[in-house]
Design a protein around this motif. Structure first.
Motif, PDB file in Angstrom:
ATOM      1  N   ALA A  15      15.699   3.424 -12.991  1.00 20.70           N
ATOM      2  CA  ALA A  15      16.703   2.197 -13.914  1.00 20.70           C
ATOM      3  C   ALA A  15      16.052   0.973 -13.731  1.00 20.70           C
ATOM      4  O   ALA A  15      16.142   0.231 -14.976  1.00 20.70           O
ATOM      5  N   ASN A  16      15.273   0.707 -12.772  1.00 18.94           N
ATOM      6  CA  ASN A  16      14.501  -0.642 -12.506  1.00 18.94           C
ATOM      7  C   ASN A  16      13.126  -0.713 -13.327  1.00 18.94           C
ATOM      8  O   ASN A  16      12.678  -1.720 -13.424  1.00 18.94           O
ATOM      9  N   GLY A  17      12.543   0.389 -13.869  1.00 23.15           N
ATOM     10  CA  GLY A  17      11.616   0.304 -14.798  1.00 23.15           C
ATOM     11  C   GLY A  17      10.133   0.615 -14.110  1.00 23.15           C
ATOM     12  O   GLY A  17       9.311   0.442 -14.595  1.00 23.15           O
ATOM     13  N   ASP A  18      10.322   0.831 -12.580  1.00 23.31           N
ATOM     14  CA  ASP A  18       8.994   1.117 -12.108  1.00 23.31           C
ATOM     15  C   ASP A  18       8.070   2.375 -12.693  1.00 23.31           C
ATOM     16  O   ASP A  18       8.697   3.399 -13.282  1.00 23.31           O
ATOM     17  N   ASN A  26       4.152  -3.357 -14.448  1.00 23.18           N
ATOM     18  CA  ASN A  26       3.001  -2.742 -14.064  1.00 23.18           C
ATOM     19  C   ASN A  26       1.912  -3.515 -13.272  1.00 23.18           C
ATOM     20  O   ASN A  26       0.802  -3.073 -13.206  1.00 23.18           O
ATOM     21  N   GLN A  27       2.580  -4.104 -12.347  1.00 27.86           N
ATOM     22  CA  GLN A  27       1.793  -4.939 -11.098  1.00 27.86           C
ATOM     23  C   GLN A  27       1.706  -3.880  -9.988  1.00 27.86           C
ATOM     24  O   GLN A  27       2.713  -3.225  -9.533  1.00 27.86           O
ATOM     25  N   GLN A  28       0.447  -3.266  -9.784  1.00 28.53           N
ATOM     26  CA  GLN A  28       0.241  -2.321  -8.598  1.00 28.53           C
ATOM     27  C   GLN A  28       0.666  -2.954  -7.324  1.00 28.53           C
ATOM     28  O   GLN A  28       0.539  -3.994  -7.048  1.00 28.53           O
ATOM     29  N   GLY A  29       1.296  -2.059  -6.157  1.00 30.08           N
ATOM     30  CA  GLY A  29       1.496  -2.371  -4.998  1.00 30.08           C
ATOM     31  C   GLY A  29       2.767  -3.037  -5.135  1.00 30.08           C
ATOM     32  O   GLY A  29       3.110  -3.855  -4.001  1.00 30.08           O
ATOM     33  N   THR A  30       3.754  -2.750  -5.893  1.00 30.48           N
ATOM     34  CA  THR A  30       5.217  -3.675  -5.913  1.00 30.48           C
ATOM     35  C   THR A  30       6.366  -2.508  -6.334  1.00 30.48           C
ATOM     36  O   THR A  30       7.286  -3.009  -6.455  1.00 30.48           O
ATOM     37  N   GLY A  31       5.919  -1.466  -6.520  1.00 29.28           N
ATOM     38  CA  GLY A  31       7.035  -0.412  -6.762  1.00 29.28           C
ATOM     39  C   GLY A  31       7.547   0.015  -5.600  1.00 29.28           C
ATOM     40  O   GLY A  31       7.329   0.043  -4.486  1.00 29.28           O
ATOM     41  N   THR A  32       8.989   0.296  -5.900  1.00 27.72           N
ATOM     42  CA  THR A  32       9.975   0.306  -4.643  1.00 27.72           C
ATOM     43  C   THR A  32      11.095   1.286  -4.587  1.00 27.72           C
ATOM     44  O   THR A  32      11.863   1.424  -3.759  1.00 27.72           O
ATOM     45  N   GLN A  57      17.447   8.918  -9.231  1.00 30.22           N
ATOM     46  CA  GLN A  57      16.857   7.688  -8.205  1.00 30.22           C
ATOM     47  C   GLN A  57      17.331   8.123  -6.644  1.00 30.22           C
ATOM     48  O   GLN A  57      18.568   8.143  -6.553  1.00 30.22           O
ATOM     49  N   PHE A  58      16.342   8.181  -5.751  1.00 33.23           N
ATOM     50  CA  PHE A  58      16.818   8.728  -4.440  1.00 33.23           C
ATOM     51  C   PHE A  58      16.990   7.446  -3.664  1.00 33.23           C
ATOM     52  O   PHE A  58      17.706   7.297  -2.709  1.00 33.23           O
ATOM     53  N   ALA A  59      15.977   6.517  -3.959  1.00 34.37           N
ATOM     54  CA  ALA A  59      15.965   5.199  -3.028  1.00 34.37           C
ATOM     55  C   ALA A  59      15.367   4.193  -3.875  1.00 34.37           C
ATOM     56  O   ALA A  59      14.645   4.269  -4.856  1.00 34.37           O
ATOM     57  N   GLU A  60      15.945   2.936  -3.664  1.00 36.16           N
ATOM     58  CA  GLU A  60      15.356   1.674  -4.118  1.00 36.16           C
ATOM     59  C   GLU A  60      15.281   0.616  -2.914  1.00 36.16           C
ATOM     60  O   GLU A  60      16.185   0.399  -2.323  1.00 36.16           O
ATOM     61  N   ILE A  61      13.900   0.448  -2.422  1.00 35.97           N
ATOM     62  CA  ILE A  61      13.857  -0.165  -1.197  1.00 35.97           C
ATOM     63  C   ILE A  61      13.796  -1.835  -1.352  1.00 35.97           C
ATOM     64  O   ILE A  61      13.154  -2.240  -2.416  1.00 35.97           O
ATOM     65  N   THR A  94      18.251   5.770   2.775  1.00 37.10           N
ATOM     66  CA  THR A  94      18.512   4.588   3.509  1.00 37.10           C
ATOM     67  C   THR A  94      16.984   4.095   4.440  1.00 37.10           C
ATOM     68  O   THR A  94      16.859   4.988   5.071  1.00 37.10           O
ATOM     69  N   VAL A  95      16.555   2.848   4.516  1.00 45.68           N
ATOM     70  CA  VAL A  95      15.629   2.844   5.258  1.00 45.68           C
ATOM     71  C   VAL A  95      15.908   2.683   6.858  1.00 45.68           C
ATOM     72  O   VAL A  95      16.742   1.773   6.712  1.00 45.68           O
ATOM     73  N   ARG A  96      15.581   3.361   7.475  1.00 43.79           N
ATOM     74  CA  ARG A  96      16.195   3.424   9.088  1.00 43.79           C
ATOM     75  C   ARG A  96      15.158   2.751   9.830  1.00 43.79           C
ATOM     76  O   ARG A  96      15.429   2.269  11.172  1.00 43.79           O
ATOM     77  N   GLU A  97      14.063   2.766   9.738  1.00 39.68           N
ATOM     78  CA  GLU A  97      13.022   2.188  10.649  1.00 39.68           C
ATOM     79  C   GLU A  97      11.496   2.110   9.725  1.00 39.68           C
ATOM     80  O   GLU A  97      11.357   2.632   8.735  1.00 39.68           O
ATOM     81  N   THR A  98      10.605   1.325  10.424  1.00 40.48           N
ATOM     82  CA  THR A  98       9.230   1.419   9.963  1.00 40.48           C
ATOM     83  C   THR A  98       8.404   1.265  11.170  1.00 40.48           C
ATOM     84  O   THR A  98       8.624   1.205  12.106  1.00 40.48           O
ATOM     85  N   PHE A  99       7.003   2.062  10.508  1.00 42.86           N
ATOM     86  CA  PHE A  99       6.043   2.186  11.637  1.00 42.86           C
ATOM     87  C   PHE A  99       4.810   1.313  11.106  1.00 42.86           C
ATOM     88  O   PHE A  99       4.481   1.493  10.015  1.00 42.86           O
ATOM     89  N   ALA A 100       4.447   0.362  11.857  1.00 47.26           N
ATOM     90  CA  ALA A 100       3.362  -0.642  11.507  1.00 47.26           C
ATOM     91  C   ALA A 100       2.545  -0.760  12.770  1.00 47.26           C
ATOM     92  O   ALA A 100       2.614  -0.669  14.017  1.00 47.26           O
ATOM     93  N   GLY A 101       1.165  -1.278  12.285  1.00 46.42           N
ATOM     94  CA  GLY A 101       0.129  -1.688  13.316  1.00 46.42           C
ATOM     95  C   GLY A 101      -0.228  -0.374  14.082  1.00 46.42           C
ATOM     96  O   GLY A 101      -0.268   0.876  13.303  1.00 46.42           O
ATOM     97  N   GLU A 102      -1.084  -0.505  14.963  1.00 40.49           N
ATOM     98  CA  GLU A 102      -1.489   0.422  15.776  1.00 40.49           C
ATOM     99  C   GLU A 102      -2.694   1.478  14.691  1.00 40.49           C
ATOM    100  O   GLU A 102      -2.770   2.702  14.851  1.00 40.49           O
ATOM    101  N   GLY A 103      -3.217   0.838  13.963  1.00 42.31           N
ATOM    102  CA  GLY A 103      -4.252   1.350  13.006  1.00 42.31           C
ATOM    103  C   GLY A 103      -3.620   1.634  11.502  1.00 42.31           C
ATOM    104  O   GLY A 103      -4.524   1.844  10.476  1.00 42.31           O
TER     105      GLY A 103
END
Length: 374
Positions: free
Chosen positions: A51-54, A85-91, A104-108, A163-172
């Protein structure tokens, strides 16, 4: 890869004719027929535009077990671009049933994440569904769709209701671009390619810093999101660079072979490499052993393992799917998209074998839809 929006102009009959142009090579007496040997028809499943046009569908993963809002046999698709159509912005993540129903399963929301994700949200080809209905998807975000603003991103973990429950960032984790996973008991191993190590600073020049990480998760905690236990770099030195059309080019698809070998689509090197003992190694194998290079390969991107163990890849350069044996013989190819100039360039990215193991789902970025080769 290709950042354009248009409708499909070819009829399905024309597509079937195009399939005939990409035929399997002759099978030697006594040899196993290539997996794609009997697959000659491409059919549309559904549009992947929510619906958001991604736009620009990238990740493709088949749901193995029903859980929450996830239904067995359906296909999850992640979108990399927004409606501009901007890359790296789809959610968004879209769930598509084999009969063509898309929801749609999720919009973050990048402003409301439960943990760090440097730069925000731009969903990549890195997409897996884990036991318990946990969904892991990569983010390589930009501020304006250009590589100059690309940031490290993260892996986002969603529950079975989106629903986003956590993120993994860093450590490579630095520009997670593609991913595969394998689960045994309460443990899951994620294999993630990363394409931003020195890439933005390189300003379009090749840098040999692309990596492959093995991330070990505890997925046995009832009702709780997976817990990150360890991160091991098992591959490095892959060529990567920024690109005005593709945002970034670097190691993309990964697939785990039956013997524990991890196969990597080395896009910039136009080859497939193999990292041995990927499940157990505690050392860096560099780029691994070269399995095959050149030939029908033309910038391999998405990668999946066929039921018999062959390696399936799709090309950035010509819209072809190529089947390669673990020993490096390119035994079959099919043209999945022949649109544009040159034909098929920039149309393909993620792919996945269906549950019946007799067809291949793939996203088509030229038309923003999920198709099937059957």
């Amino acid at each position: 890869m290709r950042v354009r929006v248009r409708t499909r102009l070819t009829t399905m009959a024309a597509v079937v004719v195009a399939m005939a142009a990409g035929t399997a090579t002759a099978t030697p007496a006594g040899a196993r027929e290539p997996f794609v040997g009997p697959l000659n028809t491409v059919s549309l499943i559904a549009s992947t535009v929510p619906a958001n046009g991604d736009l620009n569908p990238y990740g493709t993963a088949v749901v193995q077990h029903s859980a929450g809002d996830l239904h067995r046999g359906n296909v999850l698709v992640s979108n990399f671009n927004n409606s501009l159509n901007q890359q790296g912005t789809g959610t968004t993540l879209v769930q598509v049933s084999p009969d063509g129903t898309a929801r749609q399963f999720a919009e973050i929301d990048p402003a409301h994440l439960p943990g760090p994700c440097p730069g925000g949200v731009g969903l990549t080809t890195a997409l897996s569904v884990l036991p318990g209905g946990w969904v892991v998807v990569g983010s390589l975000p930009t501020a304006d769709g250009t590589s100059a603003t690309a940031r490290a991103g993260c892996l986002l973990v969603l529950d079975s209701h989106g629903t986003v429950r956590e993120t993994f960032a860093g450590e490579g984790i630095n520009g997670p671009w593609d991913m595969t996973s394998v689960s045994h008991g309460d443990r899951t191993e994620l294999f993630v390619t990363n394409v931003l190590n020195g890439t933005v600073a390189g300003g379009g020049n090749d840098v040999n810093q692309g990596t492959v990480l093995r991330i070990t998760l505890d997925t046995g905690r009832a009702g709780e999101p997976p817990c990150r236990l360890a991160t091991t770099r098992i591959g490095s030195g892959f060529t990567e660079r920024t690109d005005p059309a593709a945002l970034v080019i670097g190691p993309t698809g990964v697939g785990l072979g039956q013997d524990g070998t991890l196969y990597v689509a080395d896009t910039a090197g136009n080859r497939i490499t193999a990292i041995p003992d990927a499940l157990t190694r505690d050392s860096d194998a560099g780029t691994g052993r070269e399995v095959t290079a050149g030939g029908r390969l033309n910038g391999p991107l998405g990668l999946a393992i066929a039921p018999g163990g062959d390696i399936l890849t799709v090309n950035a350069g010509d819209g072809n799917l190529v089947e390669t044996t673990p020993r490096g013989a390119q035994v079959a190819f099919r043209q999945l998209d022949a649109s544009g100039n040159p034909p098929g360039a920039g149309a393909l990215f993620g792919l996945a074998v269906d549950l019946d193991k007799d067809a291949v789902y793939f996203v088509d970025d030229a038309t923003n839809q999920l198709d099937v080769l059957h």
